[in-house]
Design an enzyme around this catalytic site. Structure first.
Site, PDB file in Angstrom:
ATOM      1  N   GLU A   1      -5.658  -1.094 -10.197  1.00 55.81           N
ATOM      2  CA  GLU A   1      -4.257  -0.808  -9.923  1.00 55.81           C
ATOM      3  C   GLU A   1      -3.416  -2.079 -10.110  1.00 55.81           C
ATOM      4  O   GLU A   1      -3.968  -3.179 -10.173  1.00 55.81           O
ATOM      5  CB  GLU A   1      -4.123  -0.296  -8.481  1.00 55.81           C
ATOM      6  CG  GLU A   1      -4.937   0.968  -8.205  1.00 55.81           C
ATOM      7  CD  GLU A   1      -4.369   2.230  -8.852  1.00 55.81           C
ATOM      8  OE1 GLU A   1      -3.635   2.126  -9.851  1.00 55.81           O
ATOM      9  OE2 GLU A   1      -4.676   3.340  -8.372  1.00 55.81           O
TER      10      GLU A   1
ATOM     11  N   ASP B   1     -15.144   4.311 -13.957  1.00 58.28           N
ATOM     12  CA  ASP B   1     -14.547   4.382 -12.620  1.00 58.28           C
ATOM     13  C   ASP B   1     -14.969   5.671 -11.920  1.00 58.28           C
ATOM     14  O   ASP B   1     -15.435   6.621 -12.561  1.00 58.28           O
ATOM     15  CB  ASP B   1     -13.021   4.233 -12.680  1.00 58.28           C
ATOM     16  CG  ASP B   1     -12.362   5.125 -13.735  1.00 58.28           C
ATOM     17  OD1 ASP B   1     -13.081   5.871 -14.438  1.00 58.28           O
ATOM     18  OD2 ASP B   1     -11.128   5.064 -13.861  1.00 58.28           O
TER      19      ASP B   1
ATOM     20  N   ASN C   1       1.236   3.848 -13.830  1.00 55.55           N
ATOM     21  CA  ASN C   1       1.569   2.519 -13.324  1.00 55.55           C
ATOM     22  C   ASN C   1       0.901   1.416 -14.145  1.00 55.55           C
ATOM     23  O   ASN C   1       0.902   0.264 -13.765  1.00 55.55           O
ATOM     24  CB  ASN C   1       1.166   2.399 -11.851  1.00 55.55           C
ATOM     25  CG  ASN C   1      -0.333   2.625 -11.653  1.00 55.55           C
ATOM     26  OD1 ASN C   1      -1.089   2.736 -12.618  1.00 55.55           O
ATOM     27  ND2 ASN C   1      -0.767   2.693 -10.409  1.00 55.55           N
TER      28      ASN C   1
END
Ligand code: PGA
Length: 717
Positions: free
Chosen positions: A574, A500, A567
Site C-alpha cells: 500500500e 499476495d 491507490n
C-alpha cells in the site's frame, strides 16, 4: 584589421526548437530565418571586418562536415572540432590557443551562431567599439543590448560609468547569469543593466590569463593539449579534452570577475535589433503576422485559423483548419510538433542536463523532446516545468504523401507532474506504455508478451520463475493462456510464486487469492511448481524470510505480472511501503478493502490484513508487466508513469526499473491518447503497419518509450 580573429561558436544542440533543430542537424545549420543558414548569417555579419582566413568555428566533431559545406571559405584547420561537449569556458580557451598558435596574440571576437540581428550596420558599429575597447587594456569586453522584458533565461550585465575609451562602452560592474524573475524585474527597473548577448571581444592573452586565474584546471589542461599539439600536429586531444570541467564562460569567468581584479569588464551597449533564436517564442518574433495573427513560413495554408505559428519545412506542405493560439511545426523529416503558443520550453535544457534525456531519445541524439509525448511522427508538447501534454481529442491529423493536414482544436491537458518530478523519473526510458483500444486487445497483448518472456527464459536456462497477481484485471490474460496458449509453453518448467494473499484465508477458501490462482492458472496449465505465501498461523518472521530465500534459490523472478490498485499499490504494498520492502504482513488500506469488496459478496468482510511480496523483492524481477483497465485506474496509471517517483504511489517505483511493459486500455489511459485522434500515415517512411498510432524512440542500449493504440507489442530490435 589584421590583429583581429573571430570565433563562431556552433556547438549547441538547439534543444528547444525540435523538430526544426535536431541533434543530427542543430538550428545553427538550418535555414530558420531566410534562405541562408544561421551559421552563414553569422559569418555574413563579419564581412568587411574579419576575413575568412581569420575566422574560426568551434563545432562538435560530428558536425564538422556541415561547417565545410556551409562555409567553404573557412579553411579546414580553422574548424575546431570539439571531441566532446565541455561547455564554453573550455571551448573558448581551446580556440584562443589555436588562434594564438596561428596568428599570435590578437583580438578575438566571439559570436554565437543562433542569433538574429536586424541591422548589420549597427551590429558592426558596436563590434568596432568592442574591438577598440579590447585593444586598450586588460579588458573582457561583452556586447549587451537593452533588455526588453525581465526574462530569467538571460545573463544581465550591470553598467557603471561610461568609459572614455570608446562611445557606448561602460565600466562593467558585474555579471549576473540567469537571475530569478524577481531579480530580473529589479534589474529592468534599475535601468543600467544590459542583456548578455554572448558576443565577447578580448585579447587572446587576456582570456587565457583570466582562465588561469578563475579556472586553473581548465587552463592547465588546455596548456598541456597545446604543448602536445605544438610537438605533434596530428594530435587529437580526445582524452584530455574530455577531462575539461564543464562550465560556461559566463559562470566560469565572467561572473567571477570582481572590481579590483587584474581583469576588468567592459560592457558595450548595442542596439541592432538582437534576438536569440532560442525557442518558438523568440523565433516567432522574427516573422511578421498576417491579418489573422498567423505567422507562417514554408508552404502553409490556413483556414479559420488565428494567432498560430505555422512553420513547415520543405518538401512538406501544411494545411491547418480551425486552430488558434498554437504552434504547428513540420520538420524536414515530416515530424509534426504541436504546442500551445503560451508555453515555452525554457527549462528543457535544465531537464536535459539533469538526466531527463533518458526519458526519450537516444543519448547524443537528443531531440528537445524530453517532455514530448510522441505518437508516431507527432510530438505533443509538455509545458515548461509541467508535464502537460496537449489534449488532442478533437484533433485530426492526416499525413499523405508530402502533405500534412491538421484540423481541430487541441487544448492543453491538465498538468500531471512538475519538472522536478520528471527529472526524478530516471528510468522512464525503459518503460513501454502500450495503449489498447479495449480490454480484450490489452489482454491479448499481455498474453503475447507473457508467452514470449516465459519461453525465452525456459529456452535460455530451462525454467521461468514468475509471480503474477490475482484480481479482475488479469482474468482474460489467464483465460488466453488456458486456451490459445495452452500448448505454446512447457508449463512444467514454470516456477510460480504467489504475489499476495489475504491474511488468514486458506487456499480452500474460495475468496483466497491462492484459490483464484489454483483454479485459473496453476491447475489448468499443469504448473506443478507453485510456492504459496506463508499465511495465518505460519506467517512469522522466519517463514517470511524462508519465502524470500526460496525465491533467491530459484534464481530470482524472471517476470512479475501486476495489476495496479486505485491507490497505486502493487501486490498488497500500500502507499508509503518502502521501495526496498521485503515479503511481509501488511494492513490493507480503506481504498483496497473497498475496491475488493466485490469479491466478498456473501456477507463476508474484506479482510483487513494481507501478506505480500515486498516492493524490493519484486523490483528485482528481470521484467515487469503491469496491466490496467478501466477509468478507475486512470489516475493511478498517470501517477505511475508520469508522476513523482515516490512510495506515495508504490507503482511509480517502476519508473526506475530497467524493463517494464505497461499495458492499458483506452479507459485507463485517459486523455493521453484517444481514438478520435486519427493519424493517416501513408508515406512509406511512416510504416504505419497495423498500428493506428505508433511512436517509438530507442535509447542507446535499446530502451525506449513506446505508445501505441491497438498495435502489436513488438520488441525493439
Ligand atoms: P484488480 O486489482 O485487477 O482486481 O482491479 C488490482 C490491484 O488491486 O492490484
Amino acid at each position: 584589421m589584421n590583429d583581429v580573429a573571430a570565433l563562431i561558436l556552433a556547438g549547441g544542440n538547439g534543444t528547444r526548437l525540435w523538430p526544426l533543430s535536431t541533434t543530427a542537424k542543430p538550428k545553427q545549420f538550418r535555414r530558420l530565418l531566410c534562405d541562408r543558414t544561421m551559421l552563414q548569417l553569422t559569418a555574413d555579419r563579419l564581412a568587411g571586418m574579419v576575413p575568412p582566413e581569420r575566422t574560426f568555428v568551434s563545432v562538435r566533431r560530428e558536425h564538422v562536415s556541415l561547417v565545410h559545406q556551409q562555409l567553404p571559405q573557412v579553411a579546414g584547420e580553422n574548424v575546431l572540432a570539439e571531441p566532446q561537449v565541455r561547455d564554453t569556458a573550455g571551448a573558448l580557451g581551446y580556440a584562443a590557443f589555436a588562434i594564438q598558435q596561428k596568428f599570435g596574440d590578437c583580438v578575438m571576437v566571439v559570436l554565437a551562431s543562433d542569433q538574429h540581428v536586424e541591422s548589420i550596420t549597427q551590429f558592426q558599429a558596436s563590434l568596432q567599439t568592442a574591438i577598440e575597447a579590447a585593444r586598450s587594456g586588460t579588458y573582457l569586453v561583452s556586447v549587451g543590448v537593452p533588455p526588453s522584458e525581465p526574462n530569467p533565461q538571460y545573463g544581465y550585465m550591470e553598467c557603471g560609468e561610461e568609459l572614455p575609451i570608446a562611445s557606448h562602452a561602460f565600466d562593467g560592474v558585474r555579471y549576473v547569469e540567469k537571475p530569478s524573475a524577481q531579480i530580473a524585474e529589479q534589474f529592468i527597473k534599475a535601468g543600467n543593466y544590459l542583456w548578455n548577448t554572448n558576443i565577447f571581444v578580448w585579447q587572446t592573452d587576456h582570456l587565457l590569463s583570466a582562465l588561469r586565474r578563475y579556472q586553473p584546471v581548465i587552463y592547465r589542461l588546455l596548456k598541456t593539449m597545446h604543448r602536445i599539439r605544438m610537438a605533434s600536429h596530428s594530435y587529437e586531444p580526445t582524452e584530455l579534452y574530455g577531462k575539461l570541467p564543464k562550465i560556461s564562460i559566463d559562470y566560469g569567468v565572467m561572473e567571477q570577475v570582481r572590481p579590483g581584479d587584474d581583469h576588468r569588464h567592459v560592457f558595450v551597449k548595442g542596439d541592432f535589433g538582437w534576438s536569440d533564436v532560442g525557442g518558438y517564442r523568440t523565433l516567432e518574433k522574427t516573422c511578421r503576422g498576417d491579418e489573422h495573427g498567423n505567422r507562417c513560413r514554408g508552404e502553409v495554408s490556413a483556414s479559420s485559423t488565428k494567432d498560430c505559428l505555422l512553420f513547415c519545412e520543405s518538401p512538406w506542405q501544411l494545411q491547418v483548419e480551425g486552430l488558434s493560439d498554437c504552434n504547428v511545426i513540420v520538420g524536414e523529416n515530416g515530424e509534426v510538433f504541436l504546442s500551445s503558443r503560451h508555453s515555452e520550453s525554457a527549462d528543457l535544457r535544465n531537464l536535459w542536463q539533469s538526466g531527463a534525456s533518458r526519458l526519450l531519445g537516444r543519448s547524443g541524439q537528443f531531440q528537445a523532446d524530453a517532455r514530448l509525448l510522441r505518437v508516431n511522427n507527432l510530438g505533443f508538447f509538455a509545458d515548461s516545468g509541467m508535464l502537460c501534454a496537449m489534449d488532442v481529442s478533437n484533433l485530426d491529423v492526416r499525413i499523405r504523401g508530402n502533405s500534412v493536414r491538421v484540423a481541430g482544436s487541441p487544448m492543453l491537458a491538465p498538468p500531471l507532474a512538475t519538472g522536478d518530478a520528471l527529472t526524478q523519473a530516471g528510468g522512464l526510458a525503459n518503460m513501454t506504455v502500450a495503449v489498447a483500444e479495449r480490454y480484450e486487445r490489452m489482454s491479448e497483448m499481455a498474453a503475447e508478451a507473457f508467452v514470449e518472456t516465459v519461453s525465452n527464459a525456459i529456452a535460455s536456462k530451462g525454467k521461468a520463475v514468475i509471480s503474477a497477481s490475482a484480481g479482475g484485471t488479469p482474468e482474460l490474460l489467464y483465460g488466453l493462456l488456458r486456451t490459445r496458449y495452452r500448448s505454446a509453453v512447457d508449463w512444467s518448467k514454470l516456477v510460480f510464486f504467489q504475489m499476495d494473499e489475504y491474511f488468514g484465508l486458506h487456499p480452500s477458501d474460495n475468496q483466497s487469492m491462492a484459490a483464484y490462482l489454483l483454479s485459473r492458472v496453476i491447475e489448468p496449465l499443469g504448473i506443478t511448481n507453485f510456492v504459496l505465501l506463508p499465511n495465518g498461523r505460519e506467517c512469522d518472521a522466519d517463514a517470511l524470510a524462508e519465502h524470500e530465500r526460496r525465491l533467491e534459490d530459484a534464481g530470482g523472478l524472471d517476470l512479475v505480472v501486476h495489476g495496479i490498485g486505485r491507490n497505486g499499490h502493487l501486490g498488497f504494498n500500500e502507499p508509503s511501503s518502502a521501495f526496498d520492502s521485503r515479503t511481509r504482513m501488511v494492513e490493507l488500506s480503506q481504498s483496497t478493502r473497498q475496491a475488493n469488496r466485490r469479491f466478498f459478496s456473501n456477507g463476508q468482510e474484506t479482510p483487513g490484513y494481507g501478506v505480500t511480496l515486498g516492493l524490493g523483492t519484486m523490483f528485482k524481477a528481470r521484467k515487469v508487466m503491469l496491466l490496467a483497465s478501466g477509468e478507475a485506474k486512470r489516475e493511478a496509471i498517470q501517477r505511475c508513469v508520469w508522476g513523482v517517483c515516490s512510495p506515495d504511489v508504490p507503482a511509480s517505483m517502476l519508473q526506475r526499473h530497467s524493463d517494464v511493459d505497461i499495458l492499458v486500455d483506452q479507459d485507463a489511459c485517459g486523455w493521453l491518447l484517444k481514438p478520435q485522434l486519427s493519424v493517416m500515415a501513408e508515406a512509406p517512411q511512416f510504416e504505419a503497419a497495423d498500428a493506428i498510432l505508433a511512436g517509438s524512440t530507442q535509447g542507446e542500449n535499446g530502451p525506449r518509450v513506446q505508445t501505441f493504440v491497438d498495435g502489436n507489442l513488438k520488441r525493439a530490435a
